[in-house]
Design a protein around this motif. Structure first.
Motif, PDB file in Angstrom:
ATOM      1  N   VAL A   1       0.836  -1.200   0.000  1.00 54.44           N
ATOM      2  CA  VAL A   1       0.000   0.000   0.000  1.00 54.44           C
ATOM      3  C   VAL A   1       0.869   1.247   0.000  1.00 54.44           C
ATOM      4  CG1 VAL A   1      -1.658   1.334   1.365  1.00 54.44           C
ATOM      5  CG2 VAL A   1      -1.985  -1.119   1.058  1.00 54.44           C
ATOM      6  N   TYR A   2       1.958   1.227   0.766  1.00 52.19           N
ATOM      7  CA  TYR A   2       2.823   2.407   0.794  1.00 52.19           C
ATOM      8  C   TYR A   2       3.468   2.643  -0.579  1.00 52.19           C
ATOM      9  CZ  TYR A   2       6.632   5.559   1.971  1.00 52.19           C
ATOM     10  OH  TYR A   2       7.491   6.633   2.000  1.00 52.19           O
ATOM     11  N   GLU A   3       3.946   1.597  -1.236  1.00 53.67           N
ATOM     12  CA  GLU A   3       4.588   1.774  -2.530  1.00 53.67           C
ATOM     13  C   GLU A   3       3.593   2.120  -3.632  1.00 53.67           C
ATOM     14  OE1 GLU A   3       7.088  -1.489  -3.489  1.00 53.67           O
ATOM     15  OE2 GLU A   3       8.025  -1.576  -1.504  1.00 53.67           O
ATOM     16  N   LEU A   4       2.329   1.699  -3.456  1.00 55.52           N
ATOM     17  CA  LEU A   4       1.307   1.974  -4.473  1.00 55.52           C
ATOM     18  C   LEU A   4       0.348   3.078  -4.033  1.00 55.52           C
ATOM     19  CD1 LEU A   4       0.383  -1.703  -5.456  1.00 55.52           C
ATOM     20  CD2 LEU A   4       1.802  -0.118  -6.756  1.00 55.52           C
ATOM     21  N   ARG A   5       0.786   3.919  -3.100  1.00 52.01           N
ATOM     22  CA  ARG A   5      -0.144   4.920  -2.548  1.00 52.01           C
ATOM     23  C   ARG A   5      -0.607   5.916  -3.600  1.00 52.01           C
ATOM     24  NH1 ARG A   5       4.982   6.027  -1.092  1.00 52.01           N
ATOM     25  NH2 ARG A   5       5.768   8.162  -1.298  1.00 52.01           N
ATOM     26  N   GLU A   6       0.260   6.317  -4.529  1.00 50.56           N
ATOM     27  CA  GLU A   6      -0.145   7.275  -5.568  1.00 50.56           C
ATOM     28  C   GLU A   6      -1.143   6.639  -6.525  1.00 50.56           C
ATOM     29  OE1 GLU A   6       0.463  10.403  -5.670  1.00 50.56           O
ATOM     30  OE2 GLU A   6       1.771  10.365  -3.903  1.00 50.56           O
ATOM     31  N   GLU A   7      -0.904   5.392  -6.913  1.00 50.37           N
ATOM     32  CA  GLU A   7      -1.835   4.695  -7.801  1.00 50.37           C
ATOM     33  C   GLU A   7      -3.167   4.442  -7.100  1.00 50.37           C
ATOM     34  OE1 GLU A   7       2.150   4.457  -9.116  1.00 50.37           O
ATOM     35  OE2 GLU A   7       1.285   3.785  -7.215  1.00 50.37           O
ATOM     36  N   LEU A   8      -3.082   4.087  -5.832  1.00 53.74           N
ATOM     37  CA  LEU A   8      -4.311   3.851  -5.080  1.00 53.74           C
ATOM     38  C   LEU A   8      -5.100   5.146  -4.901  1.00 53.74           C
ATOM     39  CD1 LEU A   8      -6.001   1.774  -3.550  1.00 53.74           C
ATOM     40  CD2 LEU A   8      -4.651   2.261  -1.505  1.00 53.74           C
ATOM     41  N   LYS A   9      -4.391   6.253  -4.696  1.00 57.09           N
ATOM     42  CA  LYS A   9      -5.088   7.547  -4.564  1.00 57.09           C
ATOM     43  C   LYS A   9      -5.792   7.913  -5.868  1.00 57.09           C
ATOM     44  CE  LYS A   9      -2.689  11.351  -4.568  1.00 57.09           C
ATOM     45  NZ  LYS A   9      -1.780  12.468  -4.154  1.00 57.09           N
TER      46      LYS A   9
ATOM     47  N   ASP B   1     -11.848   7.918   1.081  1.00 55.65           N
ATOM     48  CA  ASP B   1     -10.509   7.615   1.584  1.00 55.65           C
ATOM     49  C   ASP B   1      -9.408   8.168   0.703  1.00 55.65           C
ATOM     50  OD1 ASP B   1     -11.471   6.320   3.779  1.00 55.65           O
ATOM     51  OD2 ASP B   1     -11.390   4.306   2.902  1.00 55.65           O
ATOM     52  N   ALA B   2      -9.737   8.690  -0.473  1.00 52.53           N
ATOM     53  CA  ALA B   2      -8.709   9.306  -1.321  1.00 52.53           C
ATOM     54  C   ALA B   2      -8.089  10.511  -0.628  1.00 52.53           C
ATOM     55  CB  ALA B   2      -9.314   9.704  -2.668  1.00 52.53           C
ATOM     56  N   LYS B   3      -8.863  11.165   0.249  1.00 51.50           N
ATOM     57  CA  LYS B   3      -8.322  12.327   0.969  1.00 51.50           C
ATOM     58  C   LYS B   3      -7.235  11.912   1.952  1.00 51.50           C
ATOM     59  CE  LYS B   3     -12.797  14.696   0.730  1.00 51.50           C
ATOM     60  NZ  LYS B   3     -13.914  15.309   1.511  1.00 51.50           N
ATOM     61  N   LEU B   4      -7.352  10.723   2.504  1.00 50.40           N
ATOM     62  CA  LEU B   4      -6.336  10.272   3.458  1.00 50.40           C
ATOM     63  C   LEU B   4      -4.975  10.124   2.794  1.00 50.40           C
ATOM     64  CD1 LEU B   4      -8.377   7.538   5.392  1.00 50.40           C
ATOM     65  CD2 LEU B   4      -7.809   9.842   6.162  1.00 50.40           C
ATOM     66  N   LEU B   5      -4.950   9.627   1.557  1.00 47.87           N
ATOM     67  CA  LEU B   5      -3.691   9.437   0.855  1.00 47.87           C
ATOM     68  C   LEU B   5      -3.050  10.756   0.451  1.00 47.87           C
ATOM     69  CD1 LEU B   5      -4.798   6.392  -1.323  1.00 47.87           C
ATOM     70  CD2 LEU B   5      -3.104   6.361   0.501  1.00 47.87           C
ATOM     71  N   SER B   6      -3.830  11.854   0.568  1.00 42.08           N
ATOM     72  CA  SER B   6      -3.277  13.192   0.328  1.00 42.08           C
ATOM     73  C   SER B   6      -2.822  13.863   1.618  1.00 42.08           C
ATOM     74  CB  SER B   6      -4.321  14.074  -0.367  1.00 42.08           C
ATOM     75  OG  SER B   6      -4.743  13.505  -1.588  1.00 42.08           O
ATOM     76  N   ASN B   7      -3.114  13.252   2.741  1.00 38.65           N
ATOM     77  CA  ASN B   7      -2.745  13.793   4.052  1.00 38.65           C
ATOM     78  C   ASN B   7      -1.328  13.340   4.395  1.00 38.65           C
ATOM     79  OD1 ASN B   7      -2.427  14.283   6.846  1.00 38.65           O
ATOM     80  ND2 ASN B   7      -4.639  14.264   7.128  1.00 38.65           N
ATOM     81  N   GLU B   8      -0.399  14.286   4.553  1.00 32.25           N
ATOM     82  CA  GLU B   8       1.001  13.946   4.797  1.00 32.25           C
ATOM     83  C   GLU B   8       1.195  13.280   6.155  1.00 32.25           C
ATOM     84  OE1 GLU B   8       3.212  17.507   4.290  1.00 32.25           O
ATOM     85  OE2 GLU B   8       3.187  17.408   2.091  1.00 32.25           O
ATOM     86  N   LYS B   9       0.462  13.705   7.168  1.00 33.17           N
ATOM     87  CA  LYS B   9       0.590  13.090   8.485  1.00 33.17           C
ATOM     88  C   LYS B   9       0.143  11.631   8.435  1.00 33.17           C
ATOM     89  CE  LYS B   9      -0.968  13.488  13.278  1.00 33.17           C
ATOM     90  NZ  LYS B   9      -1.812  14.263  14.233  1.00 33.17           N
TER      91      LYS B   9
END
Length: 627
Positions: free
Chosen positions: A374-382, A392-400
């Motif tokens: 999930v970490y390596e594919l976070r941009e694709e998942l977003k 949940d797409a907003k979470l992948l844009s949250n830096e924290k």
């Protein structure tokens, strides 16, 4: 009514009394035994299709047509003719010359069978080897007929020519034959293991249960025992459990197998389980019932399962992140259309990973792999969740949130590395405890560095250090402190200092305060034994103590009792994975116990003995027909 009865006058011998009211005369001789007459074979019986076989003192008629053997009392023309008319009516008009020719042909075949093994012994041996490969590769038994034989024919035809094809066709590789071969090899391995356990006199058990594809609960058992000059471990059995799966059911299943194998609970020195209620119940748990039969048994809780419990104690903030990840994966994986859309998007963006993984509680490596993907594919998942208008797409844009995801991926990767190092054969409580204590010390060291703002030990997390570094380090420090406390709680350190003499009896810092006087005397004498001391560095630890047992039995027996117990469920996990592969959707009702033994057993089957046994049985069957 007695007046109408017609009594026959018996012939009275000397001393016999004709008065029925008087007892037998004392002068009567002993009653003669009935003489048994053994009928002999006559050449005229060949006209009925019969020859003789068996012991020359009591010949038995043997049918040339069907090979059926009759009793000696049936060696009369009427009974032999009745057999021919009822069993072979089409041959009842054949003359004696026909059956004489049939006898001659079968005689030649009998001579050929004595000269060459039935079924070609080399072909039978090859059949066993192929069956063993199929079992170890967890393939269906039909693969021999559908793939192996056609492939061998193509290879032989192209390399050796058409003349060598007949050798391939002589190898029996049907699905039923492969099944029979696997059953024979499993029975041979089981006999070998049980014989070694009886000779060893002591063994350690490891038990765990799992559910197969059909919903049936399976009890797996592995055993560790002394064999020759070393300690060996092997698969013992896999049995179905009742629906309740109580400790009493587990104990009954295990006890039945041990009793049938000629083993006793008194020879069991330790039992290792995963700590479930069925095993550790207060009153009727499996462990309590074992202790009733063997009060001195050592019970160990698998260290790997303790570490799994530790990973569930995440702080609320990090646990929420893990729940978010599970929810995202379920959205992408549980809907067929979306499950196909995400791999297509991944391929367009040029990523190497194929798909996301489901998170499962049962498999101890799943969380680390899921988080890393999930970490390596976070941009694709977003991008995928944005196209699907998922919140949940907003979470992948949250830096924290991404920083916390990076830390979870890092810490679970470290836990996976620890788990992987604790896997493998011949792992014992001493080596596993060292690895747990080593990881605990590293957690303490990490916490000290994190408090100083250093995140170099977490490769993914250090990239997010610029995002509110103080808050991130505080969250990580609290989790590491909690992790250290749970390590102490779930994995209380063994008193390994008092067992250092097992690792190295020649060390100058060996503690002997908990030893008996006899043990202290033997270890004192052992340290002065130059021959064993010179061999200590070149021998495995178990081999050294078994060699020392000849001169120092009390000390060596205690050392072996420390090395025998299991510390992980590696063999059970290996059995679960193999069972899942063997019990596919098409064969979920397959009884996998025999195939599992051949698949994961470290003791090979004695194929030469199995081939000779089959040859003898085939020759006996054929000789009955050809004699």
């Amino acid at each position: 009514m007695d007046a109408y009865l017609k009594r026959t006058k018996s012939r009275l011998g000397p001393g016999e009394n004709s008065d029925p009211d008087e007892g037998p005369s004392m002068s009567r001789g002993p009653k003669k035994a009935k003489k048994v007459c053994s009928r002999r074979y006559n050449e005229s019986y060949l006209s009925f299709g019969f020859i003789f076989s068996g012991d020359p003192t009591e010949l038995t008629p043997l049918c040339l047509v069907c090979g059926e053997k009759l009793s000696n009392s049936a060696m009369v023309p009427s009974k032999l003719k009745r057999h021919l008319q009822t069993k072979h009516p089409s041959l009842q008009n054949k003359d004696r010359e026909y059956f004489a020719g049939l006898r001659e042909q079968t005689g030649k075949l009998s001579a050929l069978l004595r000269k060459h093994p039935v079924g070609n012994e080399r072909a039978v041996r090859a059949s066993y080897h192929v069956a063993e490969l199929i079992a170890k590769s967890k393939q269906p038994h039909t693969v021999a007929e559908t793939l192996i034989v056609p492939a061998c024919k193509v290879i032989v035809n192209e390399t050796l020519g058409p003349g060598a094809l007949k050798e391939i066709t002589q190898v029996p590789l049907s699905a039923s034959t492969i099944t029979r071969r696997i059953d024979d090899m499993s029975a041979d391995i089981e006999r070998t293991v049980l014989e070694k356990l009886r000779l060893s006199g002591k063994f350690s058990l490891q038990l765990d249960e799992a559910t197969d594809m059909s919903g049936c609960s399976q009890l797996f058992a592995n055993v560790r025992f002394v064999d020759g000059d070393g300690i060996k471990e092997n698969f013992l059995f896999s049995k179905d459990l009742p629906e309740r799966r109580t400790g009493e059911d587990i104990f009954h299943t295990a006890s039945m197998y041990l009793e049938q194998g000629g083993l006793k609970w008194e020879c069991c020195t330790s039992v290792s389980t995963d700590g479930a209620d069925a095993e550790f119940g207060r009153n009727e748990g499996f462990v309590n019932q074992v202790k009733e039969r063997q009060p001195e048994v050592i019970v160990t809780h698998i260290l790997l399962h303790r570490e799994t419990l530790i990973t569930k104690t995440l702080p609320a903030e990090l646990a929420a992140v893990l729940d978010d990840i599970v929810r995202m994966i379920n959205f992408a994986k549980t809907r067929p259309v979306k499950s196909w859309m995400f791999p297509s998007l991944r391929e367009e963006m040029g990523m190497d990973h194929e798909v996301l993984l489901f998170h499962t509680e049962r498999r101890w490596l799943s969380r680390g792999k899921v988080l890393a993907l999930v970490y390596e594919l976070r941009e694709e998942l977003k991008a995928f969740l944005t196209n699907e208008r998922h919140n949940d797409a907003k979470l992948l844009s949250n830096e924290k949130w991404c920083a916390q995801l990076a830390y979870l991926a890092d810490i679970f990767q470290h836990l996976n590395d620890l788990n992987a190092r604790m896997q493998g054969r011949n792992e014992n409580m001493l080596t596993s405890t060292d690895k747990i204590n080593g990881f605990r010390s590293k957690v303490q060291l990490w916490r000290q560095h994190v408090q100083r703002g250093n995140l170099d030990m977490f490769t993914h997390t250090q990239k997010w250090q610029i995002v509110d570094s103080a808050a991130l380090c505080e969250t990580i420090s609290k989790h590491l402190q909690n992790l250290e406390q749970k390590l102490v709680f779930y994995c209380p350190s063994l008193d390994t200092d008092t067992l250092d003499w097992v690792r190295n009896p020649y060390s100058s810092i060996v503690v002997t305060k908990d030893m008996t006087l006899q043990e202290q005397e033997e270890i004192t004498e052992l340290r002065q034994n130059r021959g064993l001391k010179l061999n200590f560095a070149d021998l495995p630890l178990d081999t050294f103590w078994l060699k020392a047992a000849k001169q120092f039995p009390i000390l060596a027996n205690r050392a072996i009792s420390v090395l025998l117990p299991f510390s992980t469920t590696y063999l059970c996990e290996l059995g679960f994975s193999s069972m899942t592969a063997i019990k596919s959707k098409k064969g979920e009702r397959l009884c996998a116990g025999e195939e599992l033994r051949v698949c994961i057993s470290s003791i090979p089957p004695n194929i030469s003995t199995l081939c000779s046994t089959e040859h003898d049985s085939n020759f006996t069957l054929s000789s009955h027909t050809c004699e």
